[in-house]
Structure formats: structure tokens, C-alpha cells
Design a protein around this motif. Structure first.
Motif, mmCIF file in Angstrom:
data_model
loop_
_atom_site.group_PDB
_atom_site.id
_atom_site.type_symbol
_atom_site.label_atom_id
_atom_site.label_comp_id
_atom_site.label_asym_id
_atom_site.label_seq_id
_atom_site.Cartn_x
_atom_site.Cartn_y
_atom_site.Cartn_z
ATOM 1 N N MET A 31 0.651 -1.027 -0.037
ATOM 2 C CA MET A 31 0.301 0.411 0.479
ATOM 3 C C MET A 31 0.681 1.570 -0.236
ATOM 4 S SD MET A 31 -2.934 -0.135 -0.821
ATOM 5 C CE MET A 31 -2.610 -1.579 -0.049
ATOM 6 N N GLN A 32 1.822 1.403 1.099
ATOM 7 C CA GLN A 32 2.809 2.341 0.626
ATOM 8 C C GLN A 32 4.136 2.258 -0.004
ATOM 9 O OE1 GLN A 32 1.130 1.052 4.844
ATOM 10 N NE2 GLN A 32 2.940 2.561 4.989
ATOM 11 N N SER A 33 4.013 0.788 0.210
ATOM 12 C CA SER A 33 5.540 1.058 -1.215
ATOM 13 C C SER A 33 7.073 1.415 -0.429
ATOM 14 C CB SER A 33 5.164 1.946 -2.542
ATOM 15 O OG SER A 33 5.435 3.223 -2.196
ATOM 16 N N ARG A 34 6.553 0.916 0.829
ATOM 17 C CA ARG A 34 8.055 1.629 1.931
ATOM 18 C C ARG A 34 9.336 0.630 1.132
ATOM 19 N NH1 ARG A 34 5.584 4.673 3.068
ATOM 20 N NH2 ARG A 34 3.977 5.184 4.765
ATOM 21 N N SER A 35 9.859 0.713 1.770
ATOM 22 C CA SER A 35 11.592 0.114 1.134
ATOM 23 C C SER A 35 11.649 -0.912 0.959
ATOM 24 C CB SER A 35 12.574 0.838 2.500
ATOM 25 O OG SER A 35 12.224 1.142 3.482
ATOM 26 N N PRO A 36 12.668 -1.487 1.103
ATOM 27 C CA PRO A 36 12.140 -3.431 0.994
ATOM 28 C C PRO A 36 11.686 -4.157 1.740
ATOM 29 C CG PRO A 36 14.707 -2.513 0.847
ATOM 30 C CD PRO A 36 13.855 -1.668 1.215
ATOM 31 N N ALA A 37 11.950 -3.994 3.545
ATOM 32 C CA ALA A 37 11.400 -4.792 3.976
ATOM 33 C C ALA A 37 11.445 -5.838 4.307
ATOM 34 C CB ALA A 37 9.727 -3.845 4.557
ATOM 35 N N ALA A 38 12.263 -6.813 3.569
ATOM 36 C CA ALA A 38 12.709 -7.706 3.322
ATOM 37 C C ALA A 38 12.940 -8.585 4.449
ATOM 38 C CB ALA A 38 12.521 -8.279 2.201
ATOM 39 N N SER A 39 12.774 -8.891 5.257
ATOM 40 C CA SER A 39 13.898 -10.132 6.521
ATOM 41 C C SER A 39 14.846 -8.861 7.266
ATOM 42 C CB SER A 39 14.255 -10.725 5.448
ATOM 43 O OG SER A 39 16.213 -10.487 4.798
ATOM 44 N N ARG A 40 13.564 -8.200 7.653
ATOM 45 C CA ARG A 40 14.804 -6.756 8.310
ATOM 46 C C ARG A 40 14.046 -7.728 10.144
ATOM 47 N NH1 ARG A 40 12.817 -0.984 8.303
ATOM 48 N NH2 ARG A 40 10.617 -2.256 8.366
ATOM 49 N N PRO A 41 15.997 -7.286 10.850
ATOM 50 C CA PRO A 41 15.843 -7.929 11.886
ATOM 51 C C PRO A 41 14.750 -7.240 12.895
ATOM 52 C CG PRO A 41 17.392 -6.362 11.280
ATOM 53 C CD PRO A 41 17.377 -6.672 10.446
ATOM 54 N N GLY A 42 14.289 -7.501 13.830
ATOM 55 C CA GLY A 42 13.861 -6.849 14.542
ATOM 56 C C GLY A 42 12.579 -7.369 14.507
ATOM 57 N N ARG A 43 11.318 -6.489 15.220
ATOM 58 C CA ARG A 43 10.098 -7.471 15.440
ATOM 59 C C ARG A 43 9.338 -6.516 14.293
ATOM 60 N NH1 ARG A 43 5.670 -5.752 20.287
ATOM 61 N NH2 ARG A 43 3.711 -5.944 18.816
ATOM 62 N N PRO A 44 8.939 -7.713 13.220
ATOM 63 C CA PRO A 44 7.952 -6.742 12.135
ATOM 64 C C PRO A 44 6.365 -6.068 12.424
ATOM 65 C CG PRO A 44 7.664 -9.566 11.807
ATOM 66 C CD PRO A 44 8.445 -8.631 13.511
ATOM 67 N N ARG A 45 6.462 -5.624 11.505
ATOM 68 C CA ARG A 45 5.352 -4.575 11.353
ATOM 69 C C ARG A 45 3.492 -5.347 11.951
ATOM 70 N NH1 ARG A 45 6.313 1.980 8.903
ATOM 71 N NH2 ARG A 45 7.139 2.255 10.209
ATOM 72 N N SER A 46 2.964 -5.132 12.045
ATOM 73 C CA SER A 46 1.799 -5.899 11.726
ATOM 74 C C SER A 46 1.286 -5.470 11.084
ATOM 75 C CB SER A 46 1.155 -5.237 13.214
ATOM 76 O OG SER A 46 -0.576 -5.981 13.379
ATOM 77 N N ALA A 47 0.602 -6.022 10.109
ATOM 78 C CA ALA A 47 -0.534 -5.697 8.723
ATOM 79 C C ALA A 47 -1.181 -5.750 9.330
ATOM 80 C CB ALA A 47 0.489 -6.992 8.232
ATOM 81 N N ALA A 48 -2.492 -6.156 10.458
ATOM 82 C CA ALA A 48 -3.155 -6.347 11.054
ATOM 83 C C ALA A 48 -3.444 -4.860 11.400
ATOM 84 C CB ALA A 48 -3.857 -7.081 11.446
ATOM 85 N N ALA A 49 -2.385 -4.865 11.661
ATOM 86 C CA ALA A 49 -2.325 -2.586 12.007
ATOM 87 C C ALA A 49 -2.679 -1.625 11.060
ATOM 88 C CB ALA A 49 -1.859 -2.092 12.780
ATOM 89 N N ASP A 50 -2.418 -2.494 10.191
ATOM 90 C CA ASP A 50 -2.235 -1.478 8.592
ATOM 91 C C ASP A 50 -3.671 -0.852 7.646
ATOM 92 O OD1 ASP A 50 0.448 0.035 8.498
ATOM 93 O OD2 ASP A 50 0.405 -1.197 6.862
ATOM 94 N N THR A 51 -4.834 -2.108 7.792
ATOM 95 C CA THR A 51 -5.452 -2.336 8.133
ATOM 96 C C THR A 51 -6.861 -2.014 8.353
ATOM 97 O OG1 THR A 51 -6.001 -5.240 8.864
ATOM 98 C CG2 THR A 51 -5.249 -4.436 6.382
ATOM 99 N N ALA A 52 -6.288 -1.881 9.992
ATOM 100 C CA ALA A 52 -7.117 -1.665 10.957
ATOM 101 C C ALA A 52 -7.528 0.238 11.044
ATOM 102 C CB ALA A 52 -6.496 -1.848 11.964
ATOM 103 N N ILE A 53 -6.496 0.208 10.396
ATOM 104 C CA ILE A 53 -5.800 2.280 10.658
ATOM 105 C C ILE A 53 -6.820 2.484 9.547
ATOM 106 C CG2 ILE A 53 -4.402 4.007 10.451
ATOM 107 C CD1 ILE A 53 -2.092 1.973 11.829
ATOM 108 N N LEU A 54 -6.956 2.335 8.780
ATOM 109 C CA LEU A 54 -6.974 2.617 6.835
ATOM 110 C C LEU A 54 -8.517 2.603 7.119
ATOM 111 C CD1 LEU A 54 -4.888 1.437 4.342
ATOM 112 C CD2 LEU A 54 -5.173 3.820 5.398
ATOM 113 N N ALA A 55 -9.294 1.303 7.231
ATOM 114 C CA ALA A 55 -10.916 1.636 7.312
ATOM 115 C C ALA A 55 -11.422 2.402 8.700
ATOM 116 C CB ALA A 55 -10.585 0.016 8.198
ATOM 117 N N ALA A 56 -10.441 2.628 9.909
ATOM 118 C CA ALA A 56 -10.746 3.394 10.477
ATOM 119 C C ALA A 56 -10.784 4.861 10.184
ATOM 120 C CB ALA A 56 -9.747 3.474 12.229
ATOM 121 N N THR A 57 -9.708 5.204 9.598
ATOM 122 C CA THR A 57 -9.620 6.319 9.014
ATOM 123 C C THR A 57 -10.629 6.290 7.979
ATOM 124 O OG1 THR A 57 -7.458 6.318 8.806
ATOM 125 C CG2 THR A 57 -8.179 7.927 7.260
ATOM 126 N N ARG A 58 -11.354 6.029 7.061
ATOM 127 C CA ARG A 58 -12.391 5.716 6.539
ATOM 128 C C ARG A 58 -13.981 5.757 7.648
ATOM 129 N NH1 ARG A 58 -9.947 1.916 3.203
ATOM 130 N NH2 ARG A 58 -10.382 0.248 4.506
#
Lengths: 209, 209
Positions: free
Chosen positions: A1-28
Motif C-alpha cells: 500500500m505504501q511501497s516502503r523500502s524493501p522491508a524484506a527480512s529485516r531484523p527485529g519485530r515486523p510491523r503488524s499488517a493487521a494494524a495497517d488495515t485496521a488504521i485505514l478502515a478506521a480512517t474511512r
DNA sequence: AGCTTTCGCTACGAGTCGTAGCGTAATGGC
DNA sequence: GCCATTACGCTACGACTCGTAGCGAAAGCT
């Protein structure tokens, strides 16, 4: 959706994809209930069940967030082949009008376009995620009509691009203006009249119904 | 400008007319420098040399103020008789495009239209002070063309009103979309192509330049 | 004169913004 | 299994804007 940088297999906790959809739905949802001006990021975060800081980690501000939230509405735009140029135009225009009739689109789209007049990065984001997808439908419909022999083939590629831009501005502009400025529905009757003008010109109106 | 109540010979100190013009001019200047979202009424008051309270006594909020400030930009719209429908259209569209090219119009107009999707009173204010004046040019130009025999005369008055609305949405919508969404200038070349499509339809493009 | 309304000014509570700091949760690498 | 790294939720904060109230002074009408 946001075409961020690679984000492929980066160390650390990954961003929650569910949060993205929840935020966009909440915005609408917030756009529907509150509209653009009274929408606050704190409220969106509460609705989405995330912390306000999480929201700011992913979007730089209200503008970018609403662009992404509204852009998803246009994912459903399709261009089925209905056999003739007139039918194709009527079909896609009715789809477009149906999206613009939704309150979250009405409130959000114009507001971010207004903001984009002073923010080039925002305008580019809108172009990528919303406008360009619509324009592709114009190019495709035009190619189909040319294959059918309904429209003259293009001679110069630069001319062809200019023509596609013109058609796009006329079609999208008319529907947007009808829906948001005149505040009248772009229903089937209107779309039929519009298509006739687009294909045949002003002179085709007024004679026979 | 604001079509207030009579205001004719009311007891007490009259409102300063100079303050009105100073406030509206300051609003436009602030729109140019700051854009819609960063424009604050306190800043406008300071620029205009009036107290913030004076501003709130005359306008109920940012939306109404900007509508009035932007509406003045459209006062200069005229429809000189250029002899043919095509020339009339090209002339008025170029005027309209010139207004929309100004940054105070770009920033302000779309923003208030966006707000008007959730505020019926604001929409009505916009309609009265901006939209209706533009639409009258369409009606007038259409009548001229019918007198010249360039367009078929209208049979049904209800049909005529629908047609005028349609033409208006197509013309205004196309110019607005070209200027604010596509962010390309509506220059003479574009206006010529647009006029051709409007008069003759899509088929007229692509053949000869 | 006297009355009425506007004006400039100051001050105020309420609300939003965007960020910092902290402890905790969830991954991947070793 | 342990550790480095990143994301998350939460709280708190200064800065800012909003819209209004209250005051004394100014400017018009009769």
C-alpha cells in the motif's frame, strides 16, 4: 500500500499488517462520521485500537494517511468489455460515480487534492495511487475502441498521450464536478446524456430525446 | 458580498467597509503564503490590521471567510460575444483557467468544496456566490449559439435546464480537473482540443491535427 | 447631548498536534 | 536458548489554535 523500502527480512519485530488495515478502515469510518476537518489522528488511533505513536511511525501526517485510505476505494474499478465504446464509457463512469457517492470518498478526496496544491510530494502520492490507475482505464478503453474501428487510430504517440490526458480530464472532471460541486447524483440518465455529448458533441443534444 | 440583513440606517456605529475588504485581501494573501490548512484566523486578523474578535463578528468561521475571499476572484468572469460558439467557449474557458491558475484560488476553492460535502449551508453559500454565476455564462452562451443556429433550440424547459447543468459540469469539471488534479496548465492548445471534443465529440480527434 | 453598535485589546479553557521516554512484545541471527 | 534489533502501547509534555468573554474607547444616528 505504501511501497516502503524493501522491508524484506529485516531484523527485529515486523510491523503488524493487521494494524495497517485496521488504521485505514478506521480512517474511512472517521471520514464518514466526522469529515476531513474534524478528523483527528488521535481519534483514528483509538478507533483502530492502536497507539497514536504507532500511527505516526507509519504515516507522516493526516494527508498521507487519508490518501492511502481513500485509494483503496478505487481498487474495485474495472473495465469490462461491453461491446461498444458508448457502453464501456457508461459502465466505467457509473462505477466511478458509485465510488464518489460514498461519503468517505466525498469528504476525503477533495480535501487531499486541495492540500496537494501546496505539497508536491503529496500530489505525486495521489497521482501514483489514485489518478494513474483511473487513467489506465481511459487508455485501455480507447485502444479497444480503436480496435473496433470506433475511433481513428493515433498517428503520433505524443499526440496520443495528450488525447488520453484530455479525455481523462473531461470524464473524471465531469463526474467529480457533478457529484461534489453540483451535488447531484451521476445516475444512469445523466451518464447516458454525458456519453452522448462525449461521443457526438453538443449538437447531438436537444433534438430527439 | 455577504448579503447581510438590510443594514440600512441602523442605530449605532456602522461596520467598517474598509475592514471587510482588508480582511478578504488578507485572507487571499494568507492562502497564497500558507495554503488552506495552515491558514489561521488569528493570522488573517493580524495581516488585515483588525482584531480577531472583529473577524468572528462578521464570519462564523474559516470556511465562510474563504468562500467570500475566493468568490471575489470570479467577479471578473465575462462572456464577450466572439461570433461563434467555439470562440465563445474558448474565451470563457481561458478566463476560468486563468483564475484557477492563481494560487489563492487553487488552495482555497477545493478546500471549501471539500468541506461543503458535510455542510449544506456552506454548499449553498458556494452555489450562490461562485457556482451560479458561472452557470449563467453557460446558459447565456447556449442561448447565443441557438440564436446563431449553431445548436438546436430546446423543446422542453426541464430538458433545457438539465442540458445546461450537464454542459456546465463538463466544462467546469474538465478545467478544474486539468488544473488541480492533473496539475497541467489549461493553455490555448488544450482549450482548442477541449472545445473540439465538446462540439464534435471524440471522433473528431486524431485524424488531422 | 444621549443611545447604540462596533472596535481593539487582553485573557481564558478547551482541544489538537507531534514528540520523547519508558518498559514490553515479537522477530531473526548465532 | 540467548541476544540484538525493531515495533508496540502507554503516559506525559510544550506549543499552538480555537472560539468566547469582558472591558473601555470610538463612531455613527436622532
Amino acid at each position: 500500500m505504501q511501497s516502503r523500502s524493501p522491508a524484506a527480512s529485516r531484523p527485529g519485530r515486523p510491523r503488524s499488517a493487521a494494524a495497517d488495515t485496521a488504521i485505514l478502515a478506521a480512517t474511512r469510518a472517521a471520514l464518514v462520521e466526522l469529515g476531513w476537518s474534524k478528523l483527528t489522528l488521535g481519534d483514528v488511533a483509538t478507533r483502530a485500537g492502536v497507539a497514536k505513536t504507532t500511527l505516526y511511525r507509519r504515516w507522516s501526517g493526516k494527508n498521507e494517511l487519508v490518501v492511502d485510505a481513500v485509494a483503496e476505494l478505487f481498487d474495485e474499478l474495472r473495465l469490462p468489455d461491453r461491446g461498444s465504446l458508448a457502453a464501456d464509457i457508461e459502465g466505467v463512469v457509473l462505477q466511478f460515480a458509485a465510488i464518489l457517492a460514498r461519503p468517505e470518498a466525498r469528504s476525503g478526496l477533495m480535501a487531499v487534492v486541495a492540500e496537494s496544491t501546496r505539497d508536491d510530494a503529496l500530489r505525486e502520492r495521489i497521482r501514483e495511487s489514485i489518478v494513474e490507475r483511473q487513467k489506465r482505464l481511459v487508455v485501455e478503453g480507447r485502444a479497444r475502441a480503436q480496435a473496433r474501428g470506433e475511433l481513428p487510430p493515433e498517428t503520433d504517440p505524443a499526440d496520443a498521450a495528450r488525447t488520453a490526458d484530455l479525455i481523462f480530464d473531461v470524464v473524471a472532471g465531469a463526474v467529480v464536478h457533478r457529484t461534489l460541486v453540483s451535488a447531484e447524483p451521476a445516475d444512469e440518465e445523466w451518464v447516458r446524456s454525458f456519453t452522448r455529448v462525449l461521443l457526438l458533441g453538443l449538437g447531438s443534444l436537444g433534438g430527439a430525446a
